[in-house]
Design a protein around this motif. Structure first.
Motif, PDB file in Angstrom:
ATOM      1  N   GLN A   9      30.455  45.909  45.340  1.00 54.72           N
ATOM      2  CA  GLN A   9      31.462  44.860  45.567  1.00 54.72           C
ATOM      3  C   GLN A   9      32.191  44.497  44.297  1.00 54.72           C
ATOM      4  OE1 GLN A   9      29.822  41.426  47.517  1.00 54.72           O
ATOM      5  NE2 GLN A   9      28.452  42.657  48.750  1.00 54.72           N
ATOM      6  N   ARG A  10      33.399  43.992  44.492  1.00 54.80           N
ATOM      7  CA  ARG A  10      34.215  43.485  43.389  1.00 54.80           C
ATOM      8  C   ARG A  10      35.047  42.336  43.929  1.00 54.80           C
ATOM      9  NH1 ARG A  10      37.292  46.877  39.017  1.00 54.80           N
ATOM     10  NH2 ARG A  10      37.246  45.312  37.400  1.00 54.80           N
ATOM     11  N   VAL A  11      35.206  41.304  43.161  1.00 57.61           N
ATOM     12  CA  VAL A  11      36.010  40.153  43.559  1.00 57.61           C
ATOM     13  C   VAL A  11      37.333  40.203  42.809  1.00 57.61           C
ATOM     14  CG1 VAL A  11      36.167  37.642  43.615  1.00 57.61           C
ATOM     15  CG2 VAL A  11      33.963  38.777  44.043  1.00 57.61           C
ATOM     16  N   PHE A  12      38.432  40.171  43.566  1.00 56.09           N
ATOM     17  CA  PHE A  12      39.752  40.106  42.970  1.00 56.09           C
ATOM     18  C   PHE A  12      40.310  38.723  43.250  1.00 56.09           C
ATOM     19  CE2 PHE A  12      39.401  44.672  43.952  1.00 56.09           C
ATOM     20  CZ  PHE A  12      39.676  45.198  42.695  1.00 56.09           C
ATOM     21  N   GLY A  13      40.873  38.101  42.229  1.00 60.46           N
ATOM     22  CA  GLY A  13      41.503  36.805  42.407  1.00 60.46           C
ATOM     23  C   GLY A  13      42.991  36.897  42.109  1.00 60.46           C
ATOM     24  N   VAL A  14      43.688  35.867  42.460  1.00 59.24           N
ATOM     25  CA  VAL A  14      45.133  35.828  42.249  1.00 59.24           C
ATOM     26  C   VAL A  14      45.450  35.942  40.757  1.00 59.24           C
ATOM     27  CG1 VAL A  14      47.223  34.461  42.571  1.00 59.24           C
ATOM     28  CG2 VAL A  14      45.463  34.465  44.322  1.00 59.24           C
ATOM     29  N   GLN A  15      44.590  35.404  39.892  1.00 59.19           N
ATOM     30  CA  GLN A  15      44.845  35.389  38.458  1.00 59.19           C
ATOM     31  C   GLN A  15      44.435  36.690  37.763  1.00 59.19           C
ATOM     32  OE1 GLN A  15      46.550  32.919  37.226  1.00 59.19           O
ATOM     33  NE2 GLN A  15      46.474  31.799  39.146  1.00 59.19           N
ATOM     34  N   ASP A  16      43.667  37.564  38.409  1.00 54.99           N
ATOM     35  CA  ASP A  16      43.170  38.798  37.759  1.00 54.99           C
ATOM     36  C   ASP A  16      44.300  39.695  37.314  1.00 54.99           C
ATOM     37  OD1 ASP A  16      40.666  37.897  38.232  1.00 54.99           O
ATOM     38  OD2 ASP A  16      40.289  39.179  39.963  1.00 54.99           O
TER      39      ASP A  16
ATOM     40  N   ASP B 173      47.584  39.500  54.093  1.00 52.14           N
ATOM     41  CA  ASP B 173      47.819  38.397  53.161  1.00 52.14           C
ATOM     42  C   ASP B 173      46.614  37.472  53.268  1.00 52.14           C
ATOM     43  OD1 ASP B 173      48.745  36.460  51.494  1.00 52.14           O
ATOM     44  OD2 ASP B 173      50.401  35.834  52.769  1.00 52.14           O
ATOM     45  N   LEU B 174      45.780  37.462  52.226  1.00 50.31           N
ATOM     46  CA  LEU B 174      44.521  36.736  52.270  1.00 50.31           C
ATOM     47  C   LEU B 174      44.385  35.846  51.041  1.00 50.31           C
ATOM     48  CD1 LEU B 174      41.848  36.451  53.852  1.00 50.31           C
ATOM     49  CD2 LEU B 174      40.962  38.323  52.472  1.00 50.31           C
ATOM     50  N   ASN B 175      44.435  34.541  51.273  1.00 45.84           N
ATOM     51  CA  ASN B 175      44.265  33.568  50.190  1.00 45.84           C
ATOM     52  C   ASN B 175      45.186  33.825  48.998  1.00 45.84           C
ATOM     53  OD1 ASN B 175      42.246  32.215  51.620  1.00 45.84           O
ATOM     54  ND2 ASN B 175      40.658  33.561  50.793  1.00 45.84           N
ATOM     55  N   GLY B 176      46.434  34.167  49.278  1.00 45.74           N
ATOM     56  CA  GLY B 176      47.399  34.388  48.204  1.00 45.74           C
ATOM     57  C   GLY B 176      47.424  35.793  47.645  1.00 45.74           C
ATOM     58  N   LEU B 177      46.524  36.656  48.104  1.00 48.55           N
ATOM     59  CA  LEU B 177      46.529  38.056  47.681  1.00 48.55           C
ATOM     60  C   LEU B 177      47.143  38.910  48.786  1.00 48.55           C
ATOM     61  CD1 LEU B 177      42.990  38.698  46.131  1.00 48.55           C
ATOM     62  CD2 LEU B 177      45.169  38.676  44.937  1.00 48.55           C
TER      63      LEU B 177
END
Length: 163
Positions: A156-163, A56-60
């Protein structure tokens, strides 16, 4: 092993630890404020230990299943479909071989990262029914069109909570 552990203890920083969860149980550890659950998923054909990690990392909520050949029936007791997993890192064969596609459905993650693709020079047997790297990538795109398939070293790829 004793010398390696002694040199690690002398080194400043976090000390390594050994996780050994029992079948269908998990070990929860705190890694610098990040909760990590380790789960014992069998490797498959080889008699080696394989751990899956739920982070569980920063809401993900991120699941890394390791190098497993687990089936949907074996994964079901973990209740992963109830955990709202945001990102799942899954070996390519789980995304291409029809017998393993129910595992992907059981996990239910909306974002998937394909891993363990093997290089283009790997023997054809490493690519399962696809036979080649190109065919395996095409099959992943067909079976899991939203999956991210990194093909370059350190991509690399950045996944966010909103993605």
């Amino acid at each position: 092993v004793k010398d390696v552990l002694s040199s690690l203890e002398a080194h400043q920083g976090p000390k390594p630890f050994w996780l050994e969860p029992a079948r269908h149980e998990s070990d929860l550890v705190d890694c610098g404020g990040v909760p990590v659950s380790a789960m014992s998923f069998h490797h498959g054909r080889l008699p080696v230990r394989n751990l899956a990690y739920l982070v569980d990392l920063n809401g993900l909520t991120i699941l890394h299943v390791g190098d497993t050949e687990i089936t949907a029936e074996e994964i079901r007791p973990w209740g992963l479909s109830d955990l709202d997993i945001d990102v799942a890192l899954l070996p390519a064969w789980l995304l291409t071989e029809p017998s393993w596609l129910p595992v992907v459905e059981e996990i239910g993650a909306p974002r998937i990262v394909a891993m363990h693709l093997a290089g283009p020079d790997a023997p054809p047997s490493w690519f399962g029914s696809a036979g080649t790297l190109e065919n395996r990538i095409a099959e992943i795109r067909r079976q899991a069109p939203a999956a991210w398939i990194p093909t370059e070293p350190l991509e690399q790829r950045v996944f966010g909570v909103q993605d």
